[in-house]
Scaffold this active site. Sequence first.
Site, PDB file in Angstrom:
ATOM      1  N   THR A 152       0.823  -1.213   0.000  1.00  0.00           N
ATOM      2  CA  THR A 152       0.000   0.000   0.000  1.00  0.00           C
ATOM      3  C   THR A 152       0.856   1.261   0.000  1.00  0.00           C
ATOM      4  O   THR A 152       2.017   1.228   0.459  1.00  0.00           O
ATOM      5  CB  THR A 152      -0.886  -0.017   1.264  1.00  0.00           C
ATOM      6  OG1 THR A 152      -1.517   1.250   1.408  1.00  0.00           O
ATOM      7  CG2 THR A 152      -0.085  -0.292   2.531  1.00  0.00           C
ATOM      8  N   ASP A 153       0.262   2.354  -0.459  1.00  0.00           N
ATOM      9  CA  ASP A 153       0.982   3.635  -0.402  1.00  0.00           C
ATOM     10  C   ASP A 153       1.117   4.148   1.036  1.00  0.00           C
ATOM     11  O   ASP A 153       1.922   5.044   1.307  1.00  0.00           O
ATOM     12  CB  ASP A 153       0.286   4.694  -1.278  1.00  0.00           C
ATOM     13  CG  ASP A 153      -1.166   4.961  -0.908  1.00  0.00           C
ATOM     14  OD1 ASP A 153      -1.682   4.336   0.038  1.00  0.00           O
ATOM     15  OD2 ASP A 153      -1.790   5.815  -1.577  1.00  0.00           O
ATOM     16  N   GLU A 154       0.328   3.573   1.959  1.00  0.00           N
ATOM     17  CA  GLU A 154       0.349   4.091   3.347  1.00  0.00           C
ATOM     18  C   GLU A 154       1.696   3.892   4.023  1.00  0.00           C
ATOM     19  O   GLU A 154       1.980   4.536   5.037  1.00  0.00           O
ATOM     20  CB  GLU A 154      -0.753   3.428   4.182  1.00  0.00           C
ATOM     21  CG  GLU A 154      -2.122   3.648   3.596  1.00  0.00           C
ATOM     22  CD  GLU A 154      -3.251   3.608   4.607  1.00  0.00           C
ATOM     23  OE1 GLU A 154      -2.983   3.580   5.820  1.00  0.00           O
ATOM     24  OE2 GLU A 154      -4.404   3.612   4.168  1.00  0.00           O
ATOM     25  N   TYR A 191      -1.684  -0.381  11.062  1.00  0.00           N
ATOM     26  CA  TYR A 191      -1.868  -1.079   9.772  1.00  0.00           C
ATOM     27  C   TYR A 191      -0.681  -0.791   8.846  1.00  0.00           C
ATOM     28  O   TYR A 191      -0.062  -1.713   8.308  1.00  0.00           O
ATOM     29  CB  TYR A 191      -3.177  -0.616   9.104  1.00  0.00           C
ATOM     30  CG  TYR A 191      -3.241  -0.935   7.620  1.00  0.00           C
ATOM     31  CD1 TYR A 191      -3.369  -2.254   7.177  1.00  0.00           C
ATOM     32  CD2 TYR A 191      -3.143   0.080   6.660  1.00  0.00           C
ATOM     33  CE1 TYR A 191      -3.403  -2.547   5.812  1.00  0.00           C
ATOM     34  CE2 TYR A 191      -3.177  -0.209   5.300  1.00  0.00           C
ATOM     35  CZ  TYR A 191      -3.313  -1.526   4.881  1.00  0.00           C
ATOM     36  OH  TYR A 191      -3.340  -1.815   3.537  1.00  0.00           O
ATOM     37  N   LYS A 235       2.199  -3.345   7.331  1.00  0.00           N
ATOM     38  CA  LYS A 235       2.445  -3.558   5.891  1.00  0.00           C
ATOM     39  C   LYS A 235       3.901  -3.215   5.561  1.00  0.00           C
ATOM     40  O   LYS A 235       4.550  -3.913   4.777  1.00  0.00           O
ATOM     41  CB  LYS A 235       1.494  -2.696   5.049  1.00  0.00           C
ATOM     42  CG  LYS A 235       0.031  -3.078   5.108  1.00  0.00           C
ATOM     43  CD  LYS A 235      -0.287  -4.456   4.542  1.00  0.00           C
ATOM     44  CE  LYS A 235      -0.138  -4.554   3.048  1.00  0.00           C
ATOM     45  NZ  LYS A 235      -0.593  -5.877   2.535  1.00  0.00           N
TER      46      LYS A 235
HETATM   47  P1  NAD Z   1      -9.965  -7.084   2.448  1.00  0.00           P
HETATM   48  O1  NAD Z   1      -9.921  -6.769   3.891  1.00  0.00           O
HETATM   49  O2  NAD Z   1     -11.193  -6.760   1.662  1.00  0.00           O
HETATM   50  O3  NAD Z   1      -9.677  -8.641   2.213  1.00  0.00           O
HETATM   51  C1  NAD Z   1      -8.681  -9.325   2.909  1.00  0.00           C
HETATM   52  C2  NAD Z   1      -8.874 -10.804   2.652  1.00  0.00           C
HETATM   53  O4  NAD Z   1      -7.818 -11.524   3.322  1.00  0.00           O
HETATM   54  C3  NAD Z   1     -10.193 -11.365   3.200  1.00  0.00           C
HETATM   55  O5  NAD Z   1     -10.788 -12.236   2.260  1.00  0.00           O
HETATM   56  C4  NAD Z   1      -9.761 -12.147   4.441  1.00  0.00           C
HETATM   57  O6  NAD Z   1     -10.617 -13.240   4.754  1.00  0.00           O
HETATM   58  C5  NAD Z   1      -8.368 -12.627   4.035  1.00  0.00           C
HETATM   59  N1  NAD Z   1      -7.515 -12.916   5.180  1.00  0.00           N
HETATM   60  C6  NAD Z   1      -7.280 -12.118   6.253  1.00  0.00           C
HETATM   61  N2  NAD Z   1      -6.454 -12.736   7.114  1.00  0.00           N
HETATM   62  C7  NAD Z   1      -6.129 -13.932   6.557  1.00  0.00           C
HETATM   63  C8  NAD Z   1      -5.302 -15.012   6.959  1.00  0.00           C
HETATM   64  N3  NAD Z   1      -4.636 -14.976   8.120  1.00  0.00           N
HETATM   65  N4  NAD Z   1      -5.194 -16.085   6.146  1.00  0.00           N
HETATM   66  C9  NAD Z   1      -5.871 -16.122   4.974  1.00  0.00           C
HETATM   67  N5  NAD Z   1      -6.679 -15.139   4.542  1.00  0.00           N
HETATM   68  C10 NAD Z   1      -6.809 -14.057   5.334  1.00  0.00           C
HETATM   69  O7  NAD Z   1      -8.692  -6.354   1.829  1.00  0.00           O
HETATM   70  P2  NAD Z   1      -8.494  -5.628   0.421  1.00  0.00           P
HETATM   71  O8  NAD Z   1      -8.984  -4.230   0.532  1.00  0.00           O
HETATM   72  O9  NAD Z   1      -8.990  -6.509  -0.650  1.00  0.00           O
HETATM   73  O10 NAD Z   1      -6.899  -5.553   0.380  1.00  0.00           O
HETATM   74  C11 NAD Z   1      -6.151  -6.634  -0.152  1.00  0.00           C
HETATM   75  C12 NAD Z   1      -4.673  -6.297  -0.085  1.00  0.00           C
HETATM   76  O11 NAD Z   1      -4.414  -5.096  -0.790  1.00  0.00           O
HETATM   77  C13 NAD Z   1      -4.173  -6.054   1.347  1.00  0.00           C
HETATM   78  O12 NAD Z   1      -2.883  -6.600   1.454  1.00  0.00           O
HETATM   79  C14 NAD Z   1      -4.109  -4.525   1.453  1.00  0.00           C
HETATM   80  O13 NAD Z   1      -3.113  -4.148   2.372  1.00  0.00           O
HETATM   81  C15 NAD Z   1      -3.743  -4.153   0.040  1.00  0.00           C
HETATM   82  N6  NAD Z   1      -4.174  -2.824  -0.432  1.00  0.00           N
HETATM   83  C16 NAD Z   1      -5.484  -2.452  -0.307  1.00  0.00           C
HETATM   84  C17 NAD Z   1      -5.881  -1.226  -0.832  1.00  0.00           C
HETATM   85  C18 NAD Z   1      -7.331  -0.777  -0.734  1.00  0.00           C
HETATM   86  O14 NAD Z   1      -7.635   0.367  -1.074  1.00  0.00           O
HETATM   87  N7  NAD Z   1      -8.271  -1.619  -0.313  1.00  0.00           N
HETATM   88  C19 NAD Z   1      -4.960  -0.390  -1.453  1.00  0.00           C
HETATM   89  C20 NAD Z   1      -3.622  -0.808  -1.542  1.00  0.00           C
HETATM   90  C21 NAD Z   1      -3.249  -2.028  -1.043  1.00  0.00           C
HETATM   91  O1  DAU Z   2      -4.136   4.020   0.571  1.00  0.00           O
HETATM   92  C1  DAU Z   2      -4.366   2.658   0.482  1.00  0.00           C
HETATM   93  C2  DAU Z   2      -5.194   2.203   1.657  1.00  0.00           C
HETATM   94  O2  DAU Z   2      -6.525   2.678   1.417  1.00  0.00           O
HETATM   95  C3  DAU Z   2      -5.204   0.697   1.849  1.00  0.00           C
HETATM   96  O3  DAU Z   2      -3.901   0.280   2.154  1.00  0.00           O
HETATM   97  C4  DAU Z   2      -6.164   0.304   2.975  1.00  0.00           C
HETATM   98  O4  DAU Z   2      -6.238  -1.112   3.073  1.00  0.00           O
HETATM   99  C5  DAU Z   2      -7.543   0.835   2.639  1.00  0.00           C
HETATM  100  O5  DAU Z   2      -8.438   0.557   3.689  1.00  0.00           O
HETATM  101  C6  DAU Z   2      -7.472   2.346   2.400  1.00  0.00           C
HETATM  102  O6  DAU Z   2      -7.159   3.038   3.643  1.00  0.00           O
HETATM  103  P1  DAU Z   2      -7.885   4.397   4.042  1.00  0.00           P
HETATM  104  O7  DAU Z   2      -7.802   4.572   5.497  1.00  0.00           O
HETATM  105  O8  DAU Z   2      -7.411   5.524   3.181  1.00  0.00           O
HETATM  106  O9  DAU Z   2      -9.411   4.029   3.552  1.00  0.00           O
HETATM  107  P2  DAU Z   2     -10.820   4.302   4.236  1.00  0.00           P
HETATM  108  O10 DAU Z   2     -11.857   3.948   3.217  1.00  0.00           O
HETATM  109  O11 DAU Z   2     -10.927   3.700   5.589  1.00  0.00           O
HETATM  110  O12 DAU Z   2     -10.826   5.881   4.432  1.00  0.00           O
HETATM  111  C7  DAU Z   2     -10.637   6.764   3.326  1.00  0.00           C
HETATM  112  C8  DAU Z   2     -10.573   8.173   3.887  1.00  0.00           C
HETATM  113  O13 DAU Z   2     -11.891   8.520   4.358  1.00  0.00           O
HETATM  114  C9  DAU Z   2      -9.663   8.320   5.080  1.00  0.00           C
HETATM  115  O14 DAU Z   2      -9.053   9.609   5.034  1.00  0.00           O
HETATM  116  C10 DAU Z   2     -10.591   8.238   6.289  1.00  0.00           C
HETATM  117  C11 DAU Z   2     -11.875   8.818   5.761  1.00  0.00           C
HETATM  118  N1  DAU Z   2     -13.107   8.268   6.321  1.00  0.00           N
HETATM  119  C12 DAU Z   2     -13.269   6.911   6.331  1.00  0.00           C
HETATM  120  C13 DAU Z   2     -14.409   6.328   6.845  1.00  0.00           C
HETATM  121  C14 DAU Z   2     -14.576   4.831   6.870  1.00  0.00           C
HETATM  122  C15 DAU Z   2     -14.122   9.104   6.783  1.00  0.00           C
HETATM  123  O15 DAU Z   2     -13.995  10.351   6.743  1.00  0.00           O
HETATM  124  N2  DAU Z   2     -15.254   8.544   7.268  1.00  0.00           N
HETATM  125  C16 DAU Z   2     -15.452   7.177   7.340  1.00  0.00           C
HETATM  126  O16 DAU Z   2     -16.512   6.726   7.824  1.00  0.00           O
END
Ligand code: NAD
Ligand code: DAU
Length: 357
Positions: free
Chosen positions: A132-134, A158, A162
């Site tokens: 992730t970019d975080e 988190y 990562k």
């Molecule tokens: P998500 O939370 O929707 O899904 C995570 C999945 O992993 C779920 O199906 C869960 O059951 C499975 N899981 C969790 N723990 C496990 C374990 N111990 N063994 C096997 N499976 C397990 O997450 P997502 O949003 O799809 O993110 C997927 C990946 O992408 C993550 O690594 C996250 O850090 C990364 N990522 C997410 C975003 C985003 O915006 N969502 C952006 C950049 C990177």
């Molecule tokens: O940048 C990549 C990341 O993006 C991934 O690595 C994470 O897995 C993914 O969850 C996401 O993280 P964020 O914290 O940016 O996503 P989230 O949707 O939780 O929140 C987006 C922005 O909105 C953040 O600045 C917090 C804000 N927010 C979020 C929620 C859930 C609100 O203002 N209100 C809310 O209820």
Amino acid sequence: MKNILVTGGAGFIGTNFVYYWLAKYPEDHIIVLDALTYAGNRANLFEAEKNPKFKFIHGNILDQPLVESLLKNHKIDTLVHFAAESHVDRSIHGPDEFINTNIVGTHTLLKAAKKVWLDESPKNHRFHHISTDEVYGSLKPKDSPFKEITPYTPNSPYAASKASSDHLVRAYHETYGLQTSISNCSNNYGPYQFPEKLIPLVIINIINGKPLPVYGDGRQIRDWLHVDDHNLGVDLILNRGKVGETYNIGGNNEWTNIDIVKTICNLIHERYPNGTSAHSNHPQTLITHVKDRLGHDRRYAINAEKISSELGYSPAESFETGIRKTLEWFLDKEDWWRRIMDGSYSNWIAVNYDDPK
Ligand code: NAD
Ligand code: DAU
């Protein structure tokens, strides 16, 4: 032809990856390993399970013997590691699971991959780690977007978990020669996103006439990318990327949170000018500023020049089209998210599937 092990394939991005890959590379085999935590939903893979090239395994990435047996028995040559605890707010309230899954879990996969692919029966392989970019921390308004060489400064538990897993992946390449790659992507949106994340939460709360919680002043900035464009980037890295390299993936699409929320309100208002059955006023009247997230990162932005120039990456979806499609998906799949909101999705899974293990 590839035999791919996808960890976390029942979550948001993993599910989209499975459908992307099965459609584009119908000869390849895909095995999903997923523990089905609260974020995993086997119903997501209902269509994939009809495909003989696809198999679902209910199991944990912390189970090294299971991972080793999957690598061997299914002749896996490519591992794409999505499994993680992914929600920043949950990491603030309870970091332990993030340390277990994201750090220890990733290390368990690395140990299994080293043992099977390097020590026992050496073969060409790829271990691709989804990050992730975080990990790069928070940008000030005038800072340049994150590059692959930007120093790591993770701020939430988190992000720190990562970052730690990224370092382990890198170390297994440098020390043992494991054939790894890493991608660091910005915020994704699209189908199957769990409704705790900002975009699906806002869509669903508007339909239900509930408040739209905006943390703090709502001026925080995120760089939004459609999930298919994330998976396009992973595809290019797997097929053309260099072993041992890291690639940033992003869409050059920075938005403040408040503008994202207002945009979704306006799109829903455009579609339902007289309101929904739960709320008849303009959805913007539901916006409610709430207490800020602890340690809330102010701005993320990705510089995707490396993947663009070296691998020819260019996102296919504009935000205008992507957000409309995503909204339509959530309006159409009310049954999907209502089962999550009322908790019945896990029972539904048990009733509808035989365990194919
Ligand atoms: P998500 O939370 O929707 O899904 C995570 C999945 O992993 C779920 O199906 C869960 O059951 C499975 N899981 C969790 N723990 C496990 C374990 N111990 N063994 C096997 N499976 C397990 O997450 P997502 O949003 O799809 O993110 C997927 C990946 O992408 C993550 O690594 C996250 O850090 C990364 N990522 C997410 C975003 C985003 O915006 N969502 C952006 C950049 C990177
Ligand atoms: O940048 C990549 C990341 O993006 C991934 O690595 C994470 O897995 C993914 O969850 C996401 O993280 P964020 O914290 O940016 O996503 P989230 O949707 O939780 O929140 C987006 C922005 O909105 C953040 O600045 C917090 C804000 N927010 C979020 C929620 C859930 C609100 O203002 N209100 C809310 O209820």
